[in-house]
Design a protein around this motif. Sequence first.
Motif, PDB file in Angstrom:
ATOM      1  N   VAL A 163       3.845  -0.654   4.244  1.00 33.96           N
ATOM      2  CA  VAL A 163       4.072   0.338   3.193  1.00 33.96           C
ATOM      3  C   VAL A 163       5.267  -0.144   2.377  1.00 33.96           C
ATOM      4  O   VAL A 163       6.393  -0.221   2.865  1.00 33.96           O
ATOM      5  CB  VAL A 163       4.344   1.729   3.802  1.00 33.96           C
ATOM      6  CG1 VAL A 163       4.638   2.738   2.697  1.00 33.96           C
ATOM      7  CG2 VAL A 163       3.150   2.181   4.631  1.00 33.96           C
TER       8      VAL A 163
ATOM      9  N   ALA B 110      -5.056   2.630   2.039  1.00 36.88           N
ATOM     10  CA  ALA B 110      -4.917   2.321   3.464  1.00 36.88           C
ATOM     11  C   ALA B 110      -6.283   2.272   4.140  1.00 36.88           C
ATOM     12  O   ALA B 110      -6.578   1.365   4.932  1.00 36.88           O
ATOM     13  CB  ALA B 110      -4.018   3.360   4.138  1.00 36.88           C
TER      14      ALA B 110
ATOM     15  N   ILE C  35       0.839  -1.205   0.000  1.00 38.02           N
ATOM     16  CA  ILE C  35       0.000   0.000   0.000  1.00 38.02           C
ATOM     17  C   ILE C  35       0.872   1.253   0.000  1.00 38.02           C
ATOM     18  O   ILE C  35       1.844   1.350   0.752  1.00 38.02           O
ATOM     19  CB  ILE C  35      -0.959  -0.026   1.206  1.00 38.02           C
ATOM     20  CG1 ILE C  35      -2.072  -1.044   0.922  1.00 38.02           C
ATOM     21  CG2 ILE C  35      -1.528   1.354   1.513  1.00 38.02           C
ATOM     22  CD1 ILE C  35      -3.072  -1.214   2.017  1.00 38.02           C
TER      23      ILE C  35
ATOM     24  N   VAL D 164       0.067   7.462   4.853  1.00 40.44           N
ATOM     25  CA  VAL D 164      -0.595   6.206   5.213  1.00 40.44           C
ATOM     26  C   VAL D 164      -0.839   6.140   6.718  1.00 40.44           C
ATOM     27  O   VAL D 164      -1.918   5.743   7.179  1.00 40.44           O
ATOM     28  CB  VAL D 164       0.242   5.008   4.729  1.00 40.44           C
ATOM     29  CG1 VAL D 164      -0.360   3.692   5.226  1.00 40.44           C
ATOM     30  CG2 VAL D 164       0.334   4.998   3.203  1.00 40.44           C
TER      31      VAL D 164
ATOM     32  N   ILE E  54      -0.485  -2.902   7.919  1.00 41.76           N
ATOM     33  CA  ILE E  54      -0.193  -2.447   6.560  1.00 41.76           C
ATOM     34  C   ILE E  54       1.316  -2.329   6.429  1.00 41.76           C
ATOM     35  O   ILE E  54       1.969  -1.667   7.249  1.00 41.76           O
ATOM     36  CB  ILE E  54      -0.850  -1.086   6.269  1.00 41.76           C
ATOM     37  CG1 ILE E  54      -2.362  -1.236   6.156  1.00 41.76           C
ATOM     38  CG2 ILE E  54      -0.278  -0.458   4.997  1.00 41.76           C
ATOM     39  CD1 ILE E  54      -3.115   0.084   6.053  1.00 41.76           C
TER      40      ILE E  54
ATOM     41  N   ILE F  35       1.356  -0.035  11.297  1.00 45.68           N
ATOM     42  CA  ILE F  35       2.003   0.355  10.045  1.00 45.68           C
ATOM     43  C   ILE F  35       3.466  -0.065  10.080  1.00 45.68           C
ATOM     44  O   ILE F  35       4.183   0.209  11.050  1.00 45.68           O
ATOM     45  CB  ILE F  35       1.925   1.884   9.829  1.00 45.68           C
ATOM     46  CG1 ILE F  35       0.469   2.351   9.848  1.00 45.68           C
ATOM     47  CG2 ILE F  35       2.596   2.269   8.513  1.00 45.68           C
ATOM     48  CD1 ILE F  35      -0.372   1.802   8.729  1.00 45.68           C
TER      49      ILE F  35
END
Length: 361
Positions: free
Chosen positions: A247, A234, A228, A268, A245, A279
């Motif tokens: 990144v 997101a 993502i 994000v 997630i 994250i």
Amino acid sequence: MALRQCLDDVEASARQILPPFAIRYFSCGSDGEQTLADNINAFRRIRLRPRLMRDVSKRDTSTTILGQKVSFPIAISPTALHQWAHPDGEHATAKAAESMGTGMVLSMYSGSSLEEIADCAPSGLRWLHMDLLSNTDVMKYIINRAENKGYTGIFVTLDRPVASKKRAPNIVTKAYGRFPVSFGHFQGTDTPYKSSDKYTEHSDGINTWETIDWLQSITRLPIVAKGILTAEDAREAVKHGVSGILVSNHGGRQLDGVMATIDVLPEVAQAVKGTGVEIYLDGGVRLGTDVLKALALGAKAVFVGRPILWGLALDGECGVKRVLKILQEEFDIAMALTGCRSVEEINADLVQKGCTCVAKL
């Protein structure tokens, strides 16, 4: 062979002993390789704002990933074909991660099966990497096996609906025939992924966010959405119940010309703030200060890929451990020099507000 004290030295030494096809496969990006270069360069554009005269005589680098403790906020990204770096392949990588107190995402294109890796590092923290395949029965079969062998999360690649065009010359293509690799997870299944000559066959872009819903329905394991790069995606990932997630821009190996991961991280992180979704970041992490910058801009932890392969090539398990130790030591020093005693004290105040990548905070 003794390793020197920074990751650039490890890579340079590994390049001296690896065959050309392996060097090119591990190092290449897609198309013009703009994103490949920018992943590293973007970190260099960020400046730090250290706080002084704090008692940093005792520091704690530990944190958690998906609720599981790691000794430092650096884990291993999924990368394929570890045997091209060293005969011990993923076995050596898993053992190194276990001994260093961190986790490893085992690539779907591991030469060893997920059971073999679980058995060789039984107390290690391990997660399964999964591409989205057209054959959902195979996906379900592999995920069920991962649950039974103690894997504690699934990192699902979302940014590869089709395979990109990479700048890997014919020596890589020819190497598949000369040095065939069997992908351990797929042995005994009705799938073209059993060997590397069918490695590029994927799901032809048919998947949607509803595929994540389906994954949630077939497993009790937390799902991390990998790939993502925008706030919009997101938020969609959060809607569909992901736990984390990553990144990522596939290390510059998918869509060339996208932004570096550290540049989109704040966007994000802000998009999912308050949701409880963790994250993470990969792409371009080469220094302990890179780790600190990523955490300051919203990451819970970072994942590294290519440096692990260079260390593996140079000295097997010991080489991977050395790469992790270098990053751990550099990160610990960076914490001390910026006035941080724990990862909880790392925040956006430590990076210069004028940086382009911080402007969206």
